[in-house]
Design an enzyme around this catalytic site. Structure first.
Site, PDB file in Angstrom:
ATOM      1  N   TYR A  69     -29.605 120.598 -29.788  1.00  0.00           N
ATOM      2  CA  TYR A  69     -28.899 120.411 -28.478  1.00  0.00           C
ATOM      3  C   TYR A  69     -29.311 119.010 -27.728  1.00  0.00           C
ATOM      4  O   TYR A  69     -28.985 118.668 -26.711  1.00  0.00           O
ATOM      5  CB  TYR A  69     -29.548 121.245 -27.493  1.00  0.00           C
ATOM      6  N   SER A  91     -34.914 130.547 -28.998  1.00  0.00           N
ATOM      7  CA  SER A  91     -33.421 130.872 -29.165  1.00  0.00           C
ATOM      8  C   SER A  91     -33.174 130.071 -30.623  1.00  0.00           C
ATOM      9  O   SER A  91     -33.733 130.460 -31.770  1.00  0.00           O
ATOM     10  CB  SER A  91     -32.398 129.935 -28.169  1.00  0.00           C
ATOM     11  N   TYR A  92     -32.051 129.336 -30.577  1.00  0.00           N
ATOM     12  CA  TYR A  92     -31.774 128.441 -31.957  1.00  0.00           C
ATOM     13  C   TYR A  92     -32.988 127.815 -32.539  1.00  0.00           C
ATOM     14  O   TYR A  92     -33.187 127.738 -33.783  1.00  0.00           O
ATOM     15  CB  TYR A  92     -30.466 127.590 -31.895  1.00  0.00           C
ATOM     16  N   TRP A 116     -21.417 129.458 -26.074  1.00  0.00           N
ATOM     17  CA  TRP A 116     -22.061 128.792 -26.899  1.00  0.00           C
ATOM     18  C   TRP A 116     -21.296 128.014 -27.910  1.00  0.00           C
ATOM     19  O   TRP A 116     -21.679 126.697 -28.161  1.00  0.00           O
ATOM     20  CB  TRP A 116     -22.973 129.577 -27.879  1.00  0.00           C
ATOM     21  N   ASP A 172     -32.955 139.392 -21.938  1.00  0.00           N
ATOM     22  CA  ASP A 172     -32.436 138.332 -22.975  1.00  0.00           C
ATOM     23  C   ASP A 172     -31.464 138.849 -23.869  1.00  0.00           C
ATOM     24  O   ASP A 172     -31.231 139.961 -24.468  1.00  0.00           O
ATOM     25  CB  ASP A 172     -33.551 138.045 -23.663  1.00  0.00           C
ATOM     26  N   HIS A 228     -32.304 134.926 -20.764  1.00  0.00           N
ATOM     27  CA  HIS A 228     -32.469 133.941 -21.704  1.00  0.00           C
ATOM     28  C   HIS A 228     -32.867 132.419 -21.310  1.00  0.00           C
ATOM     29  O   HIS A 228     -33.561 131.853 -21.789  1.00  0.00           O
ATOM     30  CB  HIS A 228     -31.167 133.769 -22.399  1.00  0.00           C
TER      31      HIS A 228
END
Length: 520
Positions: free
Chosen positions: A49, A117-118, A165, A255, A279
């Protein structure tokens, strides 16, 4: 006046540190380590990100705890070279980075990985590579599979979140290309920004959505609506059977990756903490509900829990959950709870929800589905362009495509903690249908809030539909009523059924939701 004893921590910081991968691609990182000439355990965080996201990492706290820190941009993102392909390179790149860290004079050879997350997926994929020196992982709110629970749920495309996303990745990709000198990327920047801010047109099928023009990965996702070889190949990058280091899991009841985090915990073991979080929010407010001053991650001392795991100082109960309704934290020995009693609440004619089944021959419940006017999403476990439409939202009534089944007011509190499922017996006049189920808490003043929901996509010949509502921990207080909403759509949380056919749904018996009731 009292004095505070604060140790001085001289620090060496390098920004833009190049780290070469096995294929020659150079990834870059910010490196921070105590300037004491000694070796230190290192925290590795890898992000797709860009630099702004890495600002939220508690670098100062890591350094004060005696840790070194490496904040790295994934390939094709931020300052790193290469091309970003979601999930494909993260395990190998992470392992190569661990090897680089261990070769540095400020490293003691031990590395731990953390992320959300990722970023947490990067940490788990790294762990699956089994690099020498990796000691522990903290994985917060992350999927267990790149098909199930991420892009698809119950066979339906998790449309709103996946679209959001994909638009974000289109934006980040255009930024990276612009920095590399691609003038055409500026046009894609504007398109991606507009897509992130808008609601996708329900009349446009997923395969034709313009987000595919700024992020080609979108076209691949929607071209594989079933778990085929495409998804199986990606799954090889996250082999749970290859992960040997201890993993700590953090989840949120609202989430998008609740299912993934609970499944990671089931497969890998380790400590589990679940709060009333979305989230992007762990402040104790989820949608329209504030769960009180003890509900935040700060109140739960989540950062300290994570630090303890990274430093090898384990403590606390194996499972820590926030019980909504009572709004309190509780320690448990396992998940799911063995003392939970699966209790069927039957969907009966006239909108009645009861532990007593419907009589033989009871009339079915009929409702319409109009693909041009799907039931609108109101809260849940998701990410949308409207960041407010998440968590526990007031459920407005009146849409013709919803049928509600409600209990009488409860005389006593009823706690539901564990996995929630429903079995519907129904038919459709369309060539296939979605069946959605939502568990709702109706307050004495009439306000109703969603607790959990799920979906299953079924062919027209199917008459028995198992719907996974994932899990919750929620107390329905005295005077409240339990409600179950059934529909054939929930847009844009999920895409409209691909048949795009107006239809009549017939819900028969026995249909029921199974709640894990905790004995009083």
């Amino acid at each position: 006046m009292g004095q505070i004893d604060v140790p001085v921590v001289p620090v060496t910081t390098v920004h833009g540190q190049p780290i070469e991968m096995r294929d020659g691609t150079v990834l870059r990182a910010s490196v921070h380590h105590p300037a004491d000439g000694q070796g230190h355990r290192t925290v590795l965080v890898r992000s797709p990100y860009g630099e702004p996201t890495l600002r939220s990492e508690p670098v100062t706290s890591y350094l004060q705890a005696g840790l070194a820190v490496v904040l790295q941009h994934c390939r094709g993102r931020g300052d790193s070279d290469g091309e970003f392909t979601p999930w494909v390179d993260e395990g190998r790149d992470g392992a190569d980075t661990v090897a680089w860290i261990r070769a540095q004079p400020w490293s003691n050879g031990e590395v731990v990985a953390i992320g959300m997350s990722y970023l947490a997926g990067c940490a788990l994929q790294l762990a699956a590579e089994r690099p020498e020196g990796l000691k522990a992982v903290v994985a917060t709110m992350t999927p267990h599979d790149f098909y199930d629970g991420l892009n698809y749920l119950g066979g339906a495309l998790a449309f709103g979140s996946a679209h959001q996303w994909a638009a974000l990745q289109g934006l980040l990709g255009a930024l990276h290309e612009a920095r590399s000198g691609d003038a055409a990327a500026f046009g894609r920047l504007g398109t991606a920004s507009q897509l992130m801010a808008g609601v996708p047109d329900v009349a446009v099928p997923p395969a034709d959505q313009p987000v595919g023009e700024v992020f080609p990965g979108w076209r691949e996702w929607v071209a594989h609506p079933e778990r085929d070889a495409y998804w199986a190949e990606l799954a090889e990058t996250l082999r749970h059977d290859r992960i040997e280091v201890p993993v700590m899991h953090t989840a949120g009841w609202f989430d998008i990756f609740l299912k993934g985090t609970l499944e990671n915990h089931r497969r890998l073991g380790g400590r589990l903490i679940v709060g009333p979080w979305t989230h992007l929010g762990r402040d104790g407010t989820a949608g329209d509900v504030n769960f009180g001053p003890r509900a935040s991650a700060q109140a739960a001392m989540l950062e300290a829990e994570h630090f303890g795991h990274l430093l090898g100082n384990e403590g606390g109960a194996p499972v820590k959950i926030f019980v909504m309704g009572r709004n309190e934290w509780r320690d448990e020995e396992e998940w799911p709870l063995k003392r939970a009693v699966p209790t069927d609440f039957h969907l009966r004619p006239g909108g009645v929800l009861s532990t007593e089944p419907a009589a033989d021959g009871a009339a079915p419940t009929v409702f319409p589905h109009d693909p041009a006017d799907p039931v609108p999403t109101l809260g849940g476990n998701l990410l949308l362009a409207d960041a407010r439409n998440v968590g526990a939202r007031i459920q407005e009534s009146g849409h013709p495509g919803v049928r509600a089944f409600t209990t009488e007011p409860l005389a006593e509190a009823l706690e539901v903690t564990g996995e929630v499922t429903a079995v519907l017996h129904g038919t459709t006049t369309a060539p296939g249908s979605d069946w959605t189920v939502k568990l709702v808490d109706v307050h004495p003043d009439g306000r109703a809030f969603n607790v959990a929901d799920g979906i299953v996509r079924a062919p027209s010949a199917a008459v028995r539909h198992e719907v996974d509502l994932i899990a919750t921990s929620h107390v329905f207080l005295p005077g409240h009523r339990i409600r179950v909403d059934v529909a054939a759509s929930n847009y844009p949380r999920f895409d409209v059924h691909p048949s795009r056919t107006a239809s009549t749904q017939t819900l028969g018996h026995p249909s029921a939701i199974t709640l894990p009731v905790i004995p009083a």
